[in-house]
Design an enzyme around this catalytic site. Structure first.
Site, PDB file in Angstrom:
ATOM      1  N   HIS A 289      -9.235 -88.005  89.797  1.00  0.00           N
ATOM      2  CA  HIS A 289     -10.087 -87.785  88.622  1.00  0.00           C
ATOM      3  C   HIS A 289     -11.128 -88.908  88.565  1.00  0.00           C
ATOM      4  O   HIS A 289     -10.775 -90.092  88.627  1.00  0.00           O
ATOM      5  CB  HIS A 289      -9.215 -87.780  87.363  1.00  0.00           C
ATOM      6  CG  HIS A 289     -10.006 -87.882  86.105  1.00  0.00           C
ATOM      7  ND1 HIS A 289     -11.004 -87.004  85.789  1.00  0.00           N
ATOM      8  CD2 HIS A 289      -9.958 -88.776  85.091  1.00  0.00           C
ATOM      9  CE1 HIS A 289     -11.546 -87.344  84.635  1.00  0.00           C
ATOM     10  NE2 HIS A 289     -10.929 -88.418  84.188  1.00  0.00           N
TER      11      HIS A 289
ATOM     12  N   CYS B 185      -8.235 -84.821  80.746  1.00  0.00           N
ATOM     13  CA  CYS B 185      -8.742 -85.015  82.112  1.00  0.00           C
ATOM     14  C   CYS B 185      -7.774 -84.546  83.188  1.00  0.00           C
ATOM     15  O   CYS B 185      -8.139 -84.466  84.368  1.00  0.00           O
ATOM     16  CB  CYS B 185      -9.123 -86.474  82.332  1.00  0.00           C
ATOM     17  SG  CYS B 185     -10.482 -86.955  81.267  1.00  0.00           S
TER      18      CYS B 185
ATOM     19  N   ASN C 111     -17.880 -88.911  84.480  1.00  0.00           N
ATOM     20  CA  ASN C 111     -16.547 -88.384  84.163  1.00  0.00           C
ATOM     21  C   ASN C 111     -16.718 -87.094  83.365  1.00  0.00           C
ATOM     22  O   ASN C 111     -17.109 -87.135  82.202  1.00  0.00           O
ATOM     23  CB  ASN C 111     -15.776 -89.436  83.352  1.00  0.00           C
ATOM     24  CG  ASN C 111     -14.370 -88.976  82.972  1.00  0.00           C
ATOM     25  OD1 ASN C 111     -14.069 -87.783  83.008  1.00  0.00           O
ATOM     26  ND2 ASN C 111     -13.531 -89.917  82.591  1.00  0.00           N
TER      27      ASN C 111
END
Ligand code: ACO
Length: 338
Positions: free
Chosen positions: A259, A116, A289
């Site tokens: 994020h 990520c 996500n």
């Protein structure tokens, strides 16, 4: 290609994103998982997410996002960096295929694997290519078909992860221009790699000669433990990035983009940093996500909507598997999102 020179820096000159058209709502998930819309919304902030159709790969998302970023920049690129955790196949890298399909010819092209935090690791890599004179214009794409590694029966991850791609074009410019990428604060803690991983499919399992146990080919995350580290690392790296940029602390940010892991994590980090609600960029409610793509998609959508505008002091941070994290601070340039 021009050589490196003092003050030469990478400057953001184009941006774009792409989400696959298929939308999965929380209601859709409740039909096959022991979960509820209420649980998902209150614990994660997610209401719906996009998912690739059968047969669609990360490169397909990356090509579309890359095309939009190149259009936005009004020019080509002499290197392609693709940040992804879900390459089309284990070998070779996906970036050369993406570069070829974008008509960029025989340019340098390779993948960056930082889960990520991939967009920020990719940004530092692309900026280094430009600062050294290795490239003059870099197309950085962050793309993940993350749902392809999610266990559809694992309610703790199936409700969070989603698919998408975002891209920026970086050109050679000066360090004091809007859009210039300065220091990217990066870190990792491999001692905690067990907290987020796909256990099987790599050399560790393959060299053992033992077939993977059921489900080991899927992504696993120790959510509660990861949560704590995510807050700690994103907060600390954001402070360091603001300081490196010479700001009067992270609260000097006009916009904060983290994020999109979980709305509660983002709120905690932003609260700790003293960043008010109206300065926080977020798309987690309808995007979820999307792994490496998360920050790039958020920036592209925010720039298109106008919530991120030229002159804004922007603080960026990410955290994920590795463990790996990062942050950077920059002034948003005058770019039209593609
Ligand atoms: N629906 C209903 N109940 C659920 C669900 C679900 N979808 N998922 C888990 N639960 C249950 C659990 O089984 C548990 O039940 P129990 O108390 O009976 O054991 C309970 O809910 C609480 O579980 P927790 O895991 O403690 O729930 P939490 O509030 O921590 O939320 C979550 C879980 C959303 C995963 C959260 O921990 C999180 O976001 N963690 C961090 C994620 C992150 O930042 N990852 C890094 C970036 S991503 C990357 O790198 C790829």
């Amino acid at each position: 290609m021009s050589g490196a020179s003092a003050g030469r820096a990478a400057v953001i000159t184009g941006i774009g994103c792409h989400l696959p058209p298929d939308v999965v709502t929380n209601e859709d998930l409740t039909r096959r998982l022991d979960t509820s819309d209420e649980w998902i919304r209150s614990r994660t902030g997610i209401a719906s997410r996009h998912m690739v159709a059968p047969g669609v790969a990360t490169s397909d998302l990356a090509v579309e996002a890359g095309r939009r970023a190149l259009e936005s920049a009004g020019g080509g690129a002499d290197a392609v960096v693709l940040a992804t955790t879900t390459p089309d196949r284990p070998c070779p890298a996906t970036a050369p295929d993406v570069a070829d399909r974008l008509g960029l010819g025989t340019v340098a092209a390779f993948d960056v694997s930082a889960v990520c935090s991939g967009f920020l690791y990719g940004l530092a890599t692309a900026a280094g290519f430009i600062a050294s004179g290795t490239a003059d214009r870099v197309l950085l794409i962050a793309a993940d078909a993350f749902t392809t590694i999610i266990d559809p029966a694992d309610r703790s991850t199936a409700v969070i992860f989603a698919d998408g791609a975002g891209a920026v074009v970086l050109r050679a410019g000066d360090a004091d221009e809007p859009g210039a990428v300065g220091r990217v604060v990066l870190g990792s803690d491999g001692g905690l790699n067990r907290l987020i991983q796909v256990p099987a499919g790599g050399s560790r399992q393959r060299s053992s000669g033992v077939a993977p146990a059921a489900g080991e080919e899927f992504f696993r995350m120790a959510g509660r433990e990861v949560y704590r580290h995510a807050v700690e690392r994103m907060t600390a790296s954001s402070r360091e990035a603001a300081e490196a940029a010479g700001w009067d602390g992270p609260a000097a940010a006009d916009r904060f983009a983290a994020h999109q892991a979980n709305a509660r994590i983002l709120a905690t980090v932003a609260d700790d940093l003293g960043i008010p609600l109206q300065r926080r960029l977020s798309n987690i409610e309808h995007v979820g996500n999307t792994g490496a793509a998360s920050l790039a998609v958020l920036l592209a959508q925010s720039a298109a909507e106008g919530t991120l505008a030229a002159g804004h002091r922007l603080l960026l941070t990410a955290f994920g598997g590795g463990l790996a994290w990062g942050a950077t601070a920059l002034v948003w340039p005058d770019v039209k999102a593609g």
